[in-house]
Design a protein around this motif. Structure first.
Motif, mmCIF file in Angstrom:
data_model
loop_
_atom_site.group_PDB
_atom_site.id
_atom_site.type_symbol
_atom_site.label_atom_id
_atom_site.label_comp_id
_atom_site.label_asym_id
_atom_site.label_seq_id
_atom_site.Cartn_x
_atom_site.Cartn_y
_atom_site.Cartn_z
ATOM 1 N N LEU A 1 0.817 -1.219 0.000
ATOM 2 C CA LEU A 1 0.000 0.000 0.000
ATOM 3 C C LEU A 1 0.850 1.268 0.000
ATOM 4 O O LEU A 1 0.316 2.363 -0.160
ATOM 5 N N GLY A 2 2.163 1.116 0.193
ATOM 6 C CA GLY A 2 3.040 2.274 0.092
ATOM 7 C C GLY A 2 3.720 2.706 1.371
ATOM 8 O O GLY A 2 4.236 3.832 1.446
ATOM 9 N N LEU A 3 3.753 1.847 2.399
ATOM 10 C CA LEU A 3 4.459 2.204 3.627
ATOM 11 C C LEU A 3 5.953 2.327 3.338
ATOM 12 O O LEU A 3 6.590 1.393 2.856
ATOM 13 N N GLU A 4 6.501 3.490 3.645
ATOM 14 C CA GLU A 4 7.916 3.754 3.413
ATOM 15 C C GLU A 4 8.712 3.521 4.697
ATOM 16 O O GLU A 4 8.163 3.627 5.806
ATOM 17 N N PRO A 5 10.010 3.208 4.580
ATOM 18 C CA PRO A 5 10.836 3.025 5.778
ATOM 19 C C PRO A 5 10.782 4.244 6.688
ATOM 20 O O PRO A 5 10.820 5.383 6.235
ATOM 21 N N ARG A 6 10.650 3.993 7.979
ATOM 22 C CA ARG A 6 10.613 5.024 9.042
ATOM 23 C C ARG A 6 9.429 5.971 8.925
ATOM 24 O O ARG A 6 9.444 7.062 9.498
ATOM 25 N N HIS A 7 8.404 5.584 8.186
ATOM 26 C CA HIS A 7 7.142 6.328 8.162
ATOM 27 C C HIS A 7 6.121 5.579 9.011
ATOM 28 O O HIS A 7 6.287 4.392 9.306
ATOM 29 N N GLY A 8 5.075 6.289 9.384
ATOM 30 C CA GLY A 8 4.165 5.746 10.373
ATOM 31 C C GLY A 8 2.985 4.961 9.837
ATOM 32 O O GLY A 8 2.499 5.196 8.732
ATOM 33 N N VAL A 9 2.555 4.009 10.670
ATOM 34 C CA VAL A 9 1.212 3.446 10.576
ATOM 35 C C VAL A 9 0.538 3.835 11.882
ATOM 36 O O VAL A 9 0.954 3.404 12.962
ATOM 37 N N ALA A 10 -0.462 4.703 11.802
ATOM 38 C CA ALA A 10 -1.179 5.163 12.989
ATOM 39 C C ALA A 10 -2.346 4.224 13.255
ATOM 40 O O ALA A 10 -3.062 3.839 12.334
ATOM 41 N N ILE A 11 -2.520 3.843 14.528
ATOM 42 C CA ILE A 11 -3.563 2.881 14.908
ATOM 43 C C ILE A 11 -4.418 3.527 15.984
ATOM 44 O O ILE A 11 -3.901 3.987 17.008
ATOM 45 N N ILE A 12 -5.728 3.558 15.752
ATOM 46 C CA ILE A 12 -6.636 4.181 16.717
ATOM 47 C C ILE A 12 -7.846 3.279 16.935
ATOM 48 O O ILE A 12 -8.591 2.968 16.004
ATOM 49 N N GLY A 13 -8.015 2.841 18.182
ATOM 50 C CA GLY A 13 -9.124 1.957 18.512
ATOM 51 C C GLY A 13 -8.838 1.200 19.790
ATOM 52 O O GLY A 13 -7.738 1.264 20.347
ATOM 53 N N PHE A 14 -9.834 0.450 20.251
ATOM 54 C CA PHE A 14 -9.663 -0.345 21.470
ATOM 55 C C PHE A 14 -8.822 -1.583 21.158
ATOM 56 O O PHE A 14 -8.747 -2.044 20.026
ATOM 57 N N ASN A 15 -8.205 -2.109 22.210
ATOM 58 C CA ASN A 15 -7.348 -3.287 22.077
ATOM 59 C C ASN A 15 -8.048 -4.416 21.325
ATOM 60 O O ASN A 15 -9.198 -4.745 21.613
ATOM 61 N N SER A 16 -7.337 -5.023 20.400
ATOM 62 C CA SER A 16 -7.897 -6.103 19.590
ATOM 63 C C SER A 16 -6.755 -6.839 18.913
ATOM 64 O O SER A 16 -5.628 -6.331 18.845
ATOM 65 N N PRO A 17 -7.008 -8.034 18.374
ATOM 66 C CA PRO A 17 -5.971 -8.714 17.598
ATOM 67 C C PRO A 17 -5.470 -7.854 16.437
ATOM 68 O O PRO A 17 -4.271 -7.840 16.141
ATOM 69 N N GLU A 18 -6.385 -7.125 15.797
ATOM 70 C CA GLU A 18 -5.991 -6.283 14.668
ATOM 71 C C GLU A 18 -5.002 -5.194 15.099
ATOM 72 O O GLU A 18 -4.114 -4.816 14.334
ATOM 73 N N TRP A 19 -5.165 -4.710 16.331
ATOM 74 C CA TRP A 19 -4.261 -3.672 16.852
ATOM 75 C C TRP A 19 -2.836 -4.225 16.966
ATOM 76 O O TRP A 19 -1.879 -3.623 16.478
#
Length: 659
Positions: A95-113
């Protein structure tokens, strides 16, 4: 430094000369002393290296358990967990994640998190947890600072925040929603994300893993700063793995352990325990449902029966309130038996703390026949370690749980120390301290020669790299020798036990120049007045001290916000005083009944009798129209009091006490 020159990852250490950096592309020198314990000199390993090793050695161990849409538990092994992480990492890269760039995660604890978190790190990105309670503006700050290429949201409610700021995020390439059906066709479902990843060749991921270094940033933890935007704490692979290994060694956790996940993953305490200590031990994580902190945690505990349990003070206080309410409904005989059992347990544990190891028949009977049933009712019958972390807990709460045969171990640390720095264990703790240091770390107290307390400073491989893009603020926290200045006041005894005596930023300095630590005074007030939910001390730059007092009220289970309805215990207390009321509105509308005010003043007077000076005596108080909560903003995600917010919210009441 050119990353292409270092392709021996994921467990390589890239040469570096400095222990501190604020650059996302930077590397740091590992703080490994020339001499020390085994944990200090153990071979460094990356997070992908740690998780892969655990999965290969324990492929059939249960990594986590969650409930599906039908409410049935689903078990996932470490072998399956690793494959899900790899598929997710491949999808992020595609999807285009570059080295040292972020994936931001927002939500309650889950396996997906946790899969998103680990996959980001495997792919060479920087995992960025965002609190589920954050506003769109706060989400924007976190996403911009981390240079997020991907944002993973829990549901439509969280996506709406991202939708409002999406045009301001030119680096954002994809949004993934892991619960419910996205209304926006541009948003990927979790199943679609994993489908994309499963179709990708392993080559891209393997190449990304080769570029990873142990001494580079892999995770951002945002501090809940009191002024301005929160700072992004840069944690390296070595920071997180070292801290988890040290905790692992300190508490002797093993592969048969079960931990309950409910504290927010965007907080360092949940990450270090639920993700990294659990992985180090090949233990099992049991996911609570999203209403855990609104009242459903007890049900999860009864189902999971954890072997070790960590909670913030407010959770322990809520359990205590529930137990006291149940006890008040019991008949005379049950109350007498319970009181007898609790007295024996408390006496036994207090003697044990003093070094007396002999048991008594009274404690043995109380523990095996009575208190064991209490633990069973709480879902804690298999638990051999009970921890309180993230904020100070009162002595009275500790003693109450001692009387239930549940000794609470304190933990001390901060985001900047990757989580834990000190931790009490049953064989080495007392009621006054936050325990001893975890293996391989150093502590010093910076104090004036005439004082027995000072600022607590920490050093070790768990100390963070720096605040992302904020060199000046980093210099304020990390000194030139690499010591982390905590902002907490304390002292250390000859056994290594650390005592917290106050906090520099919370320290009230009265108009007369008197330094007043608010927390001990607040705890004493709550001890004298158990129907008070919070007593917050006011007095910075003021002529005298005053209190804002919140009575305990029921919580709306759907929102987590306090209602106006007083808890049954408070209602009974008011009735006993001769001023019955069922809601806080009834208490305040006609002006608080003088009998209630007198009862509160009596409790304050008892606290004032113990004051070390007149300047530390409470002169006035005001009752608040509502209890505090995360939902209404007075408490942080781990239920830590936000003093500045409370003062701003109730400025008119504060001003009225000083007019």
């Amino acid at each position: 430094m050119e990353e292409m020159n270092f392709l021996n990852g994921p467990c390589q250490v890239v040469p570096a000369t400095e222990e501190i950096t604020t650059d996302r592309y930077g590397y740091v020198k590992l703080r490994i002393p020339k001499t020390g314990t085994a944990v200090e000199t153990v071979e460094p390993i990356s997070i992908p290296g740690l998780l892969t090793t655990t999965a290969e050695k324990n492929p059939d161990n249960i990594a986590y358990i969650y409930k599906n849409l039908e409410g049935k538990p689903v078990e996932v092994t470490y072998k399956e967990y690793l494959q899900k992480i790899r598929d997710c990492a491949k999808a992020f890269i595609h999807l285009g994640l570059e080295p040292r760039h972020g994936v931001a995660i927002i939500g309650f604890n889950s396996p997906e998190w946790i899969i998103s978190n680990m996959a980001t790190i495997f792919a060479g990105g920087i995992s960025t947890g965002i609190y589920a309670t954050n506003s769109p503006e706060a989400c924007l700050h976190c996403a911009q600072l981390s240079k997020a290429n991907v944002i993973v949201v829990e549901d439509e409610k969280q996506y709406e925040k991202i939708e409002q700021i999406r045009e301001k995020l030119p680096l954002l390439k994809a949004v993934v929603q892991y619960s419910g059906t996205p209304k926006n066709s541009d948003v990927l479902t979790w199943d679609k994300l994993m489908e994309i990843g499963a179709k990708q060749d392993d080559t891209l991921l393997d190449n990304a893993l080769k570029r990873i270094a142990i001494n580079q940033c892999c995770t951002l933890i945002f501090t809940s700063g009191t002024v301005g935007n929160p700072k992004a704490v840069m944690l390296s692979h070595d920071n997180l793995v070292f801290d988890s290994r040290s905790i692992f060694e300190r508490i002797n956790i093993g592969p048969k352990e079960v931990l309950v996940s409910y504290l927010p993953f965007s907080h360092v305490a949940a990450q270090i325990i639920d993700m990294y200590v659990a992985t180090t031990a090949a233990a099992t994580l049991y996911f609570a449902d999203k209403d855990a902190l609104k009242g459903s945690l007890l049900k999860t505990l009864q189902e999971a029966r954890p072997t070790k349990f960590i909670a913030v003070p407010r959770v322990w206080e809520k359990i205590q309130e529930k137990m006291l309410h149940i006890g008040s409904q019991s008949g005379f005989l049950k109350k007498s038996i319970a009181s007898w059992a609790k007295a024996h347990a408390l006496e036994y544990h207090l003697k044990k703390i003093q070094g007396e190891t002999s048991s008594s028949w009274g404690y043995s009977i109380a523990s095996s026949l009575i208190l064991s049933k209490v633990k069973q009712a709480l879902g804690l019958d298999r638990c051999d370690l009970f921890v309180s972390a993230a904020a100070p807990i009162s002595m009275d709460v500790k003693k109450y749980f001692l009387s239930l045969d549940i000794p609470l171990m304190d933990a001390f640390g901060m985001s900047e120390s990757s989580g834990a720095h000190c931790l009490g264990i049953p064989s080495a703790f007392n009621l006054d301290t936050v325990g001893g240091p975890i293996p391989g770390v150093k502590t010093k107290i910076v104090a004036n020669a005439e004082e027995d307390q000072g600022e607590i400073c920490m050093y070790g491989r768990h100390v963070f790299m720096g605040y992302l893009d904020e060199p000046e603020k980093t210099k304020e926290t990390l000194d030139s020798e690499g010591w982390l200045h905590s902002g907490d006041l304390g002292r250390q005894d000859d056994k290594g036990f650390l005592y917290i005596t106050g906090r520099l930023k919370e320290l009230l300095i009265t108009a007369g120049g008197e330094n007043v630590p608010p927390v001990p005074i607040e705890h004493m007030v709550q001890s004298q007045l158990p129907n008070i939910s919070y007593a917050m001390l006011i007095g910075d730059k003021k002529k005298f001290l005053s209190l804002l007092i919140a009575l305990k009220t029921e919580v709306d289970p759907s929102t987590g916000a306090p209602t106006a309805v007083l808890t049954p215990a408070v209602q009974n207390w008011l009735k006993s005083l001769g001023c019955p009321a069922t809601t806080i509105d009834e208490v305040l509308n006609a002006g608080p009944d003088q009998k209630l005010l007198d009862a509160i003043q009596e409790g304050i007077n008892k606290v004032n009798e113990k004051a070390t000076s007149n300047a530390q005596k409470i002169q006035k108080f005001k009752l608040l129209p509502s209890d505090f909560s995360v939902a209404t903003g007075e408490l942080g995600p781990t239920m830590k009091l936000k003093r500045r917010i409370v003062i701003e919210k109730y400025k008119h009441l504060v001003d009225s006490m000083y007019s």
